[in-house]
Design an enzyme around this catalytic site. Structure first.
Site, PDB file in Angstrom:
ATOM      1  N   LYS A  20      -7.964   0.933  10.093  1.00  8.85           N
ATOM      2  CA  LYS A  20      -6.521   1.074  10.312  1.00  8.85           C
ATOM      3  C   LYS A  20      -6.221   1.585  11.717  1.00  8.85           C
ATOM      4  CE  LYS A  20      -4.915   1.156   5.606  1.00  8.85           C
ATOM      5  NZ  LYS A  20      -4.060   1.706   4.576  1.00  8.85           N
ATOM      6  N   LYS A  74      -9.863  -8.056   3.178  1.00 10.81           N
ATOM      7  CA  LYS A  74      -9.237  -7.773   1.881  1.00 10.81           C
ATOM      8  C   LYS A  74      -7.739  -8.092   1.908  1.00 10.81           C
ATOM      9  CE  LYS A  74      -7.597  -3.041   1.807  1.00 10.81           C
ATOM     10  NZ  LYS A  74      -7.061  -2.090   0.895  1.00 10.81           N
ATOM     11  N   LYS A 134      -1.261  -5.072   1.834  1.00 13.06           N
ATOM     12  CA  LYS A 134       0.207  -5.064   2.004  1.00 13.06           C
ATOM     13  C   LYS A 134       0.585  -5.124   3.474  1.00 13.06           C
ATOM     14  CE  LYS A 134       0.714  -1.495  -1.387  1.00 13.06           C
ATOM     15  NZ  LYS A 134      -0.020  -0.434  -0.691  1.00 13.06           N
TER      16      LYS A 134
HETATM   17  N1  AQP Z   1      -7.506  -6.293  -1.879  1.00 17.57           N
HETATM   18  C1  AQP Z   1      -7.711  -5.403  -2.839  1.00 17.57           C
HETATM   19  N2  AQP Z   1      -8.557  -5.664  -3.845  1.00 17.57           N
HETATM   20  C2  AQP Z   1      -8.759  -4.767  -4.845  1.00 17.57           C
HETATM   21  N3  AQP Z   1      -8.129  -3.580  -4.921  1.00 17.57           N
HETATM   22  C3  AQP Z   1      -7.256  -3.276  -3.938  1.00 17.57           C
HETATM   23  N4  AQP Z   1      -6.476  -2.208  -3.711  1.00 17.57           N
HETATM   24  C4  AQP Z   1      -5.764  -2.389  -2.569  1.00 17.57           C
HETATM   25  N5  AQP Z   1      -6.072  -3.578  -2.018  1.00 17.57           N
HETATM   26  C5  AQP Z   1      -7.003  -4.153  -2.850  1.00 17.57           C
HETATM   27  C6  AQP Z   1      -6.403  -1.061  -4.595  1.00 17.57           C
HETATM   28  O1  AQP Z   1      -5.029  -0.804  -4.845  1.00 17.57           O
HETATM   29  C7  AQP Z   1      -4.840   0.604  -4.999  1.00 17.57           C
HETATM   30  C8  AQP Z   1      -3.672   1.053  -4.199  1.00 17.57           C
HETATM   31  O2  AQP Z   1      -3.901   0.864  -2.840  1.00 17.57           O
HETATM   32  P1  AQP Z   1      -2.947   1.561  -1.786  1.00 17.57           P
HETATM   33  O3  AQP Z   1      -1.637   0.926  -1.758  1.00 17.57           O
HETATM   34  O4  AQP Z   1      -2.916   3.008  -2.026  1.00 17.57           O
HETATM   35  O5  AQP Z   1      -3.660   1.416  -0.422  1.00 17.57           O
HETATM   36  P2  AQP Z   1      -4.603   0.350   0.150  1.00 17.57           P
HETATM   37  O6  AQP Z   1      -5.916   0.377  -0.567  1.00 17.57           O
HETATM   38  O7  AQP Z   1      -4.669   0.611   1.602  1.00 17.57           O
HETATM   39  O8  AQP Z   1      -3.840  -1.010  -0.202  1.00 17.57           O
HETATM   40  P3  AQP Z   1      -3.256  -2.052   0.786  1.00 17.57           P
HETATM   41  O9  AQP Z   1      -2.611  -3.120   0.010  1.00 17.57           O
HETATM   42  O10 AQP Z   1      -4.316  -2.501   1.739  1.00 17.57           O
HETATM   43  O11 AQP Z   1      -2.120  -1.250   1.511  1.00 17.57           O
HETATM   44  P4  AQP Z   1      -1.898  -1.020   3.050  1.00 17.57           P
HETATM   45  O12 AQP Z   1      -1.925  -2.384   3.655  1.00 17.57           O
HETATM   46  O13 AQP Z   1      -0.579  -0.350   3.145  1.00 17.57           O
HETATM   47  O14 AQP Z   1      -3.005  -0.170   3.533  1.00 17.57           O
HETATM   48  C9  AQP Z   1      -6.134   1.285  -4.627  1.00 17.57           C
HETATM   49  O15 AQP Z   1      -6.807   1.670  -5.808  1.00 17.57           O
HETATM   50  C10 AQP Z   1      -6.895   0.221  -3.914  1.00 17.57           C
HETATM   51  O16 AQP Z   1      -8.283   0.373  -4.112  1.00 17.57           O
END
Ligand code: AQP
Length: 343
Positions: free
Chosen positions: A121, A206, A209
Site C-alpha cells: 500500500k 488480489k 476495493k
Molecule cells: N481478494 C480477496 N480475496 C479474499 N479475501 C479478501 N479480503 C479482502 N480482499 C480479498 C478479505 O476481506 C476482509 C476485509 O478486508 P478489508 O476491507 O478490511 O481490507 P483489505 O483486505 O485491504 O480489502 P481490500 O478490498 O483490498 O480493501 P482496500 O483496497 O481498501 O485495501 C479481510 O478478511 C480480507 O482478508
C-alpha cells in the site's frame, strides 16, 4: 426482521471486520463474510465495520459515514444473524484507539516495516504514506484483543497481521502479565477456497476495493448488466480447455474457482465440466452463476436499507454490547501497565 437476542456466553469468541473503503466485492465476501455466516452459530461473534482503518489511506469525509452504513447493511444482507452475532462500528467505541496507542508503545517499529500489506500500500500511496498506514496492524491487534477473540476469520492477505497480533500478545503478557495471560492469543480461521480472490484484470493481483479499475472486481451490489460487462471484458488467455492450478494461467484458475465456489459444485465436477470448454462458452455460465449468487444478497440489502431506523438500532445495540467487553479488557491492560485510576 430479527429480534436481538444476546449470544451465548459459553462459546468461543470470533471477531472480524471490513473497512468501509468502497464497495464490498467478491473477495471480501468469499474470503471473509461468507465464512463468518457459515459458522456463526458455533461461536459468539463480533463483526465490526472498521472505519478507523479506512482513514489509513486518503479518504473522502463526505462518503465515510454512508459507506459505513452500507457495509453494516451488507453484513445483514449476507446472512449475519443477530441471534449469534453482534454488529458494530469500530469508531463508536473509543477503546479501540486507546488500546492501539498502548500497544504501539510496546511494538517494535521494525515488526511493522516487515508487513507485506504496508509495503504494497505504501507503494500505491507514494509521498502520502501516513503513520496510520504503518500502524494499521497494531490497530487491528487492538480490535481483536479488546474482545479476547479466540478466532479471527480472514482472507489469506491478513494472515501476517494475525501473526503480528500473536507476537504482541506474547510480548505484552511476558513483560506486563506478571505470570498471567492478560491478553488472549487469537487463531486465524482461513478457508482454502476463496481465501484469495484475484483481480479480473490481472490474475496475479488480489481483487481489491482500492484498485482504480472498476473492471477489476465484481461488487456485491453490481447490477446484472454490470456483472455481464465485467465478465465479458475480464482477462483470459488464448488456450482452449479450462483447468485449475496450471502455471501461467492465473486468470483461468481464478475464474474457475469463482465458478466452483459460487455454484457450490465440487472441484472434480467443475474440472470435468471445464476440460473441453472455451472461454466463449464459460463466460456466460460464470456470469449467470454470479448474478444468481448475488440476487438474494441484493434483495435483502434493499430491504434492510428501506428501514433506516432498524439499522440504527442494530448498531446502537451492537455498540452497547461490544463496549462492555472492550472497556473491561482496556481496564485490565491499563492496570497491568501501571496507570493510576481517576479518583
Ligand atoms: N481478494 C480477496 N480475496 C479474499 N479475501 C479478501 N479480503 C479482502 N480482499 C480479498 C478479505 O476481506 C476482509 C476485509 O478486508 P478489508 O476491507 O478490511 O481490507 P483489505 O483486505 O485491504 O480489502 P481490500 O478490498 O483490498 O480493501 P482496500 O483496497 O481498501 O485495501 C479481510 O478478511 C480480507 O482478508
Amino acid at each position: 426482521m430479527n429480534v436481538i437476542v444476546p449470544p451465548s456466553m459459553d462459546k468461543q469468541r470470533v471477531l472480524s471486520g471490513v473497512q468501509p473503503t468502497g464497495n464490498l466485492h467478491l473477495g471480501n465476501y468469499l474470503g471473509a463474510i461468507r465464512n463468518w455466516v457459515e459458522v456463526q452459530d458455533q461461536y459468539e461473534n463480533y463483526f465490526c465495520v472498521v472505519d478507523l482503518h479506512a482513514i489509513t489511506a486518503p479518504h473522502n469525509p463526505s462518503t465515510l459515514a454512508e459507506d459505513t452504513y452500507t457495509i453494516a447493511a451488507l453484513y445483514l444482507a449476507c446472512g449475519i444473524d443477530l441471534n449469534h452475532s453482534t454488529i458494530f462500528v469500530q469508531s463508536h467505541i473509543s477503546a479501540h484507539s486507546e488500546l492501539a496507542w498502548l500497544l504501539n508503545c510496546l511494538t517494535p517499529i521494525n515488526w511493522l516495516h516487515d508487513m507485506i500489506q504496508f509495503k504494497e500500500k505504501a507503494i500505491k500511496q507514494g509521498e502520502n504514506v501516513s503513520m496510520g498506514l504503518l500502524d494499521y496492524p497494531v490497530l487491528m491487534a487492538a480490535d481483536i484483543l479488546l474482545y479476547q477473540a479466540d478466532k479471527v476469520p480472514v482472507g489469506e492477505d491478513q494472515k501476517q497481521h494475525l501473526e503480528l497480533t500473536r507476537d504482541i500478545v506474547d510480548r505484552f503478557n511476558h513483560q506486563f502479565g506478571g505470570g498471567q495471560a492478560i491478553l488472549k492469543r487469537p487463531n486465524p480461521m482461513i478457508r482454502h477456497e476463496g481465501a484469495r480472490v484475484m483481480s479480473l484484470t490481472d490474475g496475479t493481483k488480489k481483487m481489491s476495493k482500492s484498485d482504480p479499475s472498476e473492471l477489476s472486481r465484481i461488487n456485491l451490489l453490481d447490477s446484472p448488466d454490470e456483472i455481464q460487462k465485467k465478465i465479458k471484458k475480464c482477462k483470459t488467455d488464448p488456450y482452449r480447455g479450462l483447468a485449475f492450478g496450471v502455471v501461467d494461467r492465473p486468470e483461468c484458475h481464478n475464474l474457475l474457482t469463482l465458478y466452483m465456489v459460487l455454484s457450490g459444485q465440487s472441484r472434480e465436477k467443475v474440472a470435468a465440466e471445464g476440460e473441453d470448454m472455451g472461454w466463449g462458452q464459460f463466460k456466460p455460465l460464470l456470469t449467470d452463476t454470479i448474478i444468481e449468487a448475488l440476487r438474494p444478497i441484493q434483495s435483502m440489502y434493499t430491504q434492510v436499507r428501506s428501514e433506516p431506523t432498524y439499522l440504527e438500532s442494530v448498531l446502537t445495540h451492537g455498540r452497547e454490547r461490544a463496549e462492555v467487553l472492550a472497556n473491561k479488557t482496556l481496564e485490565r491492560v491499563k492496570e497491568a501497565l501501571g496507570f493510576s485510576r481517576p479518583r
